[in-house]
Motif scaffolding. Sequence first.
Motif, PDB file in Angstrom:
ATOM      1  N   GLU A 259     181.032  -9.273  65.508  1.00 20.00           N
ATOM      2  CA  GLU A 259     182.336  -8.627  65.690  1.00 20.00           C
ATOM      3  C   GLU A 259     183.267  -9.674  66.283  1.00 20.00           C
ATOM      4  O   GLU A 259     182.913 -10.359  67.230  1.00 20.00           O
ATOM      5  N   PHE A 264     190.575  -9.867  72.942  1.00 21.82           N
ATOM      6  CA  PHE A 264     190.129  -9.297  74.225  1.00 21.82           C
ATOM      7  C   PHE A 264     191.082  -9.711  75.349  1.00 21.82           C
ATOM      8  O   PHE A 264     191.580 -10.830  75.368  1.00 21.82           O
ATOM      9  N   LYS A 292     191.214  -4.537  77.588  1.00 16.60           N
ATOM     10  CA  LYS A 292     191.549  -4.155  76.224  1.00 16.60           C
ATOM     11  C   LYS A 292     190.578  -4.864  75.287  1.00 16.60           C
ATOM     12  O   LYS A 292     190.448  -6.085  75.323  1.00 16.60           O
ATOM     13  N   SER A 293     189.903  -4.083  74.469  1.00 10.11           N
ATOM     14  CA  SER A 293     188.850  -4.615  73.608  1.00 10.11           C
ATOM     15  C   SER A 293     189.268  -4.580  72.144  1.00 10.11           C
ATOM     16  O   SER A 293     189.923  -3.619  71.704  1.00 10.11           O
ATOM     17  N   PRO A 294     188.890  -5.601  71.353  1.00 10.04           N
ATOM     18  CA  PRO A 294     189.220  -5.603  69.927  1.00 10.04           C
ATOM     19  C   PRO A 294     188.447  -4.549  69.130  1.00 10.04           C
ATOM     20  O   PRO A 294     188.800  -4.264  67.992  1.00 10.04           O
ATOM     21  N   ALA A 295     187.374  -4.000  69.711  1.00  5.26           N
ATOM     22  CA  ALA A 295     186.565  -2.999  69.020  1.00  5.26           C
ATOM     23  C   ALA A 295     185.881  -2.126  70.069  1.00  5.26           C
ATOM     24  O   ALA A 295     185.815  -2.470  71.252  1.00  5.26           O
ATOM     25  N   ARG A 296     185.364  -1.014  69.636  1.00  2.00           N
ATOM     26  CA  ARG A 296     184.668  -0.095  70.533  1.00  2.00           C
ATOM     27  C   ARG A 296     183.419  -0.766  71.092  1.00  2.00           C
ATOM     28  O   ARG A 296     182.608  -1.306  70.340  1.00  2.00           O
ATOM     29  N   SER A 313     184.302   2.438  74.899  1.00  2.00           N
ATOM     30  CA  SER A 313     185.706   2.650  74.549  1.00  2.00           C
ATOM     31  C   SER A 313     186.301   1.350  74.010  1.00  2.00           C
ATOM     32  O   SER A 313     185.625   0.312  73.945  1.00  2.00           O
ATOM     33  N   THR A 314     187.570   1.398  73.647  1.00  2.00           N
ATOM     34  CA  THR A 314     188.323   0.191  73.278  1.00  2.00           C
ATOM     35  C   THR A 314     189.240  -0.252  74.407  1.00  2.00           C
ATOM     36  O   THR A 314     189.907  -1.279  74.287  1.00  2.00           O
ATOM     37  N   SER A 315     189.284   0.517  75.488  1.00  2.00           N
ATOM     38  CA  SER A 315     190.069   0.122  76.657  1.00  2.00           C
ATOM     39  C   SER A 315     189.524   0.840  77.877  1.00  2.00           C
ATOM     40  O   SER A 315     188.875   1.886  77.763  1.00  2.00           O
ATOM     41  N   LEU A 330     181.364  -6.963  77.791  1.00  3.13           N
ATOM     42  CA  LEU A 330     181.433  -6.011  76.694  1.00  3.13           C
ATOM     43  C   LEU A 330     180.192  -6.168  75.823  1.00  3.13           C
ATOM     44  O   LEU A 330     179.838  -7.298  75.438  1.00  3.13           O
TER      45      LEU A 330
END
Length: 351
Positions: A259, A264, A292-296, A313-315, A330
């Motif tokens: 991924e 990020f 803040k994440s680029p994906a779950r 989550s994604t955030s 993550l």
Amino acid sequence: MLDREYIGNLHIHSTYSDGTSTIEEIAAAAGRAGIHFVGINDHFTLRGLKEGKEGWRDRVAVLVGCEINERYNHYLAYNIKDEIPNDTAEPQNVIDAVNREGGFGFIAHPYELGSPLHDGGAAFNWLRWDVNGYTGISIWNFSSIWKGNARNYPLGLYYYYNIGAADLDPLRDAMAKWDELLQTRKVVAIGTSDNHGMNVKALLGLIRGKIFDYEYACRAVNTHILLNGELPEDFQAAKQAIYDALRHGHCFVGNSLFENARGFRFYAEPKSGITEMGDDGSLADSPVLVVKSPARAHIRFIHSGRIVKEELSTSSSFKPDSPGPYRVELHLPRPRGKTRAWIYSNPIYLA
């Protein structure tokens, strides 16, 4: 706020030592992989620097450093102009010599498992934790960790063709040591490939290939730096910007094989302004830590080595109430409740 992200692959070996590609070929591979800079760390030599290989190549900033020491205590040095003599038994002498040149450096592989298929199973660990003056450590050495999965030829071939089945997470000992060191000082974490483009020949020559080719490695474990503005076109200015980001811990580590880690972000929002990774903040400003994440993914907030919050989550956000270093990890979800290590931030230091 640091709003520009640039991706680099650090700790690469070329034909100036025991790698299988030239610096020009490595830069071309990095360009195809879509990253922005590479760190060449050939063993015991700066020939690449002295022969003019540093600079922009294929729109990739090529930075030439060195890997110092032999059997143990390998040290990645950057921003030096002269070779530093090996001193494997007393690595403090190496660190001091690098610093005197205006350079900085990272412990290359604090812990390794080794493999019976390579160097007789030798593990090139860091043994002298009484040292000081280094910038940080490589918490995630892609080649070293993959090598630890290859306990025999069948397993090596299996994980070569099915890398998703290998345990590629950073070693627990390395993470525990990092958290321990963070209790007393700032220690910047980087991710490295340690790639040699190693040629492999197995099963009487029926299996041939590279572990791993340079382009592939540049798509795996990388160090992502964050800058305030665009990376300068002038190479010396770009080099300074990259090195400043690494020195200050304005960076995170991500494995983009499964991924993409690009995008990020981890920062603190106090009453006014933003506190970035690697920087100091104050609890008196009532900061909120934001991810803040680029994906779950499973987002873990870690304070002084202990998970204080986790959610899928994604955030996410967390309001700290105690001083100390705060970092996040993550992990990507996998079937049957398993996870895969993905992104590691550098800490925010709250007092």
